[in-house]
Design a protein around this motif. Structure first.
Motif, PDB file in Angstrom:
ATOM      1  N   LEU A  78       0.829  -1.211   0.000  1.00  0.00           N
ATOM      2  CA  LEU A  78       0.000   0.000   0.000  1.00  0.00           C
ATOM      3  C   LEU A  78       0.862   1.259   0.000  1.00  0.00           C
ATOM      4  N   GLN A  79       1.981   1.180   0.736  1.00  0.00           N
ATOM      5  CA  GLN A  79       2.832   2.360   0.831  1.00  0.00           C
ATOM      6  C   GLN A  79       3.539   2.662  -0.491  1.00  0.00           C
ATOM      7  N   GLN A  80       3.552   1.674  -1.387  1.00  0.00           N
ATOM      8  CA  GLN A  80       4.189   1.889  -2.689  1.00  0.00           C
ATOM      9  C   GLN A  80       3.243   2.544  -3.680  1.00  0.00           C
ATOM     10  N   VAL A  81       1.950   2.573  -3.376  1.00  0.00           N
ATOM     11  CA  VAL A  81       1.001   3.166  -4.328  1.00  0.00           C
ATOM     12  C   VAL A  81       1.186   4.678  -4.314  1.00  0.00           C
ATOM     13  N   PRO A  82       1.444   5.277  -5.488  1.00  0.00           N
ATOM     14  CA  PRO A  82       1.697   6.720  -5.520  1.00  0.00           C
ATOM     15  C   PRO A  82       0.471   7.508  -5.052  1.00  0.00           C
ATOM     16  N   LYS A  83       0.706   8.450  -4.158  1.00  0.00           N
ATOM     17  CA  LYS A  83      -0.392   9.237  -3.593  1.00  0.00           C
ATOM     18  C   LYS A  83      -1.129  10.045  -4.664  1.00  0.00           C
ATOM     19  N   ASP A  84      -0.397  10.514  -5.677  1.00  0.00           N
ATOM     20  CA  ASP A  84      -1.049  11.404  -6.658  1.00  0.00           C
ATOM     21  C   ASP A  84      -2.181  10.700  -7.387  1.00  0.00           C
ATOM     22  N   LEU A  85      -2.094   9.371  -7.481  1.00  0.00           N
ATOM     23  CA  LEU A  85      -3.186   8.647  -8.146  1.00  0.00           C
ATOM     24  C   LEU A  85      -4.502   8.915  -7.427  1.00  0.00           C
ATOM     25  N   TYR A  86      -4.444   8.831  -6.086  1.00  0.00           N
ATOM     26  CA  TYR A  86      -5.669   9.045  -5.311  1.00  0.00           C
ATOM     27  C   TYR A  86      -6.141  10.482  -5.443  1.00  0.00           C
ATOM     28  N   GLU A  87      -5.163  11.405  -5.385  1.00  0.00           N
ATOM     29  CA  GLU A  87      -5.533  12.816  -5.449  1.00  0.00           C
ATOM     30  C   GLU A  87      -6.203  13.129  -6.768  1.00  0.00           C
ATOM     31  N   ALA A  88      -5.613  12.618  -7.843  1.00  0.00           N
ATOM     32  CA  ALA A  88      -6.185  12.861  -9.164  1.00  0.00           C
ATOM     33  C   ALA A  88      -7.578  12.255  -9.272  1.00  0.00           C
TER      34      ALA A  88
END
Lengths: 309, 323
Positions: free
Chosen positions: B201-211
């Motif tokens: 989970l920590q490897q999932v880029p945060k910007d994906l969620y933000e976008a």
């Protein structure tokens, strides 16, 4: 049972998935939540509740090991009477000290042998180019899928033929030949070492074994610790093999001894659960201590397992 | 490395840095020899402790062997026998029911915990340790502990259920509840899976969620369209490992329900897992030929289930295009 811990691939930086999602530069500002924000409180509450569920059996194990026989099933976490004598009773009922010693000797022997041999093989795969390399490495990976139960009978017969059943040797001797999971883990680590180090040493006339012993190993301490700790844990908790190979109670490792204690004092036996709990705690504490020392390494080692299946 | 370099060695190092020097045949041979030297422990082990045992096991599965008299060739009799042995059917049924019960439950609970952990920032380290501690408890000790906790009348679990008005079952004696009870015991030790999921989970880029959030995706959609695909590799990996381990369930069930004076108790049948039956046949009644056939059946089943899972993974696992 030999632990099946196959792994595939090591850390790879993920790239955006599926349809590319463009991130506007303003997006960052909206979700800045450092520190202890209120939004985290519900999550913390869930975690606290879950922690209680995970820790309570543990505390209960400690408390039950200190209660008098009649109080074992009482609900209160604190014993009304603290019965430290449970522990001295365990020693007098069973050769627990001998079992602790056996477990320490077997676990350390198993861990040291498997670490050195796995590292040797892993270095062979990581450093050299040679014919059949990919095929052989594929075989290493394939053996990780092989269920330990499928070969336990013929392996037993082999040890029997050599005359070593009834001794502790079969509990660790297979480790002299490396273990697929650790070979994989260490190979990944060796591959990450800068190749120039080895080239330079070669130029200086260092032997191939010297490359391994004086360069690869010293630089791989974190990975070696992971292997050592994993193997100590696997050996320390193994029940099936001691069950198959050991008959003399004086040679038992802790899980095998603990099983004997449960059979005598537990279900259908004399119902001395406080004794069983004391013996269980004795078997557990050394691993917890090990965990306390190697926690960071263990976590990194496990975290790297699941990456990219 | 620390020695001063001679002119010749600098020249060679420069050449090898520019591109590996064209290795002469003699040097190549030395490398190959050395490589196989390093590999020799594994090669010996593979022959002695993998290949030979599998051949021996295959041979024994066509024999009657009691470890005292020489193996006696009986053709496919063992395989025919295991097809009609009600204990084999029972052990298989128990094992599969347990695996179907445990694997999804373990994955769901571990993923839930990991996702919550992923939301609390630095506190995650502490809780992760708490969830991992039971993994460091030897399986036999955990089994003993849960024999007490699961006790029908006096156990902590049923007493706690009583507080909310639920009358708990007899986990350790009622054959319908023995497998759920064992699953519960095993769930206590799922901390390793939690750690794997948290790392993924920590490897999932945060910007994906933000976008996605900007695009108006709700939390369920973000979970389904971003989280699940991005951690599908870890999910798949743990599914295979948990399944293989479940099919080889031994320590806990054997500690809790077999051996010693419990040998002849009622509960046995519900806790008769495949490897336990294999163990009894091989080392209890010394039917080593029959047990070898059982081992091959187990091997085949694990191979089949793993193959199905790998096939499924091709559809559901999102790979990040490496290798």
């Amino acid at each position: 049972m030999t632990a099946t811990q196959p792994v595939r691939g090591a850390g790879i930086e993920p790239e955006p998935a599926g349809e590319p999602l463009d991130v506007p530069p303003t997006a960052k500002a909206r979700t800045s939540g450092g520190g202890l924000s209120l939004r985290r409180l519900p999550y913390l509450a869930v975690l606290l509740l879950a922690s209680v569920l995970f820790l309570y059996p543990f505390l209960w194990l400690i408390s039950a090991s200190l209660k008098p026989r009649t109080e074992v099933f009482d609900n209160s976490l604190l014993p009304r009477v603290w019965r430290w004598a449970n522990y001295s009773d365990v020693w007098s009922y069973a050769p627990v000290l001998q079992w602790v010693t056996n477990s320490v000797v077997v676990a350390l022997t198993a861990a040291v042998t498997v670490t050195i041999s796995s590292a040797l093989v892993a270095f062979g795969f990581a450093y050299f180019r040679f014919p059949l390399r990919n095929l052989l490495f594929g075989l290493v990976l394939a053996t990780m899928m092989l269920p330990g139960a499928a070969t336990m009978i013929p392996v037993y017969l082999i040890w029997h033929r050599i005359g070593l059943t009834g001794t502790q040797v079969p509990l660790w001797a297979q480790n002299l030949f490396g273990s697929a999971f650790y070979i994989f883990l260490l190979r990944q680590f060796f591959l990450s070492l800068p190749r120039e180090y080895f080239e330079a040493a070669r130029v200086d006339g260092c032997s191939f074994f010297g490359l391994f012993w004086r360069i690869a190993l010293p630089l791989s301490r974190p990975a070696l610790v992971v292997v050592l700790v994993f193997e100590i844990q696997a050996s320390w908790t193994d029940l099936l093999r001691p069950l198959i190979y050991l008959q003399d109670p004086n040679l038992f490792t802790l899980p095998r001894g603990l099983k004997a204690v449960i059979d005598t004092f537990g279900n259908g036996g004399e119902q001395h659960w406080e004794i069983i709990m004391a013996a269980s705690l004795i078997a557990t504490v050394p691993l917890i201590v090990l965990f306390a020392f190697a926690q960071r390494h263990i976590m990194n080692g496990i975290a790297s397992q699941g990456r990219k299946g | 490395m620390t020695k001063t370099l001679t002119d010749k060695s600098i020249e060679r190092a420069a050449r090898s840095a520019a591109g590996r020097q064209p290795a002469g045949p003699r040097r190549n041979w030395r490398e190959i020899r050395a490589a196989y030297g390093f590999l020799s422990p594994w090669i010996i082990g593979f022959v002695v402790f993998t290949t030979a045992p599998m051949l021996i096991s295959l041979y024994l599965s066509f024999t009657d062997y009691d470890q005292i008299n020489a193996p006696n060739y009986v053709g496919t009799q063992n395989y025919q026998q295991l097809m009609s042995d009600p204990k084999v059917a029972l052990a298989l049924k128990n094992t599969l029911i347990y695996a179907v019960m445990y694997v999804p439950a373990a994955m769901a609970v571990a993923l839930g915990l990991a996702m919550v952990l992923n939301r609390v920032g630095r506190a995650a380290g502490f809780f992760r340790t708490v969830f991992y501690l039971p993994v460091m408890t030897p399986t036999v000790a955990a089994a003993a502990l849960f024999l007490l906790l699961l006790n029908g009348q006096k156990g902590l679990i049923n007493r706690s259920l009583m507080l909310i008005g639920v009358h708990g079952p007899n986990w350790t004696t009622d054959s319908a509840w023995i497998k759920p009870g064992l699953a519960l015991t095993m769930l206590w030790g799922l901390g390793g899976t939690v750690v794997i999921y948290l790392a993924a989970l920590q490897q999932v880029p945060k910007d994906l969620y933000e976008a996605a959030q900007l695009d108006g995706a709700g939390s369920f959609n973000r979970f389904r369209r971003i989280t699940l695909p991005m951690i599908s590799g870890a999910l798949f990996f743990t599914m295979i490992v948990l399944t293989i381990n479940s099919l080889q369930m031994f320590d806990q069930a054997y500690t809790m329900f077999f051996g010693g004076q419990q040998q002849s108790t009622y509960a046995n049948d519900a806790a008769l897992f495949y490897v336990i039956y294999l163990f009894q046949q091989a080392f209890g009644v010394l039917h080593m030929g029959y047990a070898s056939a059982l081992a091959w059946l187990l091997f085949g089943i694990i191979l089949l289930i793993t193959a199905v899972q790998v096939r499924l993974s091709k559809r559901f696992v999102y790979y990040e295009g490496d290798r």
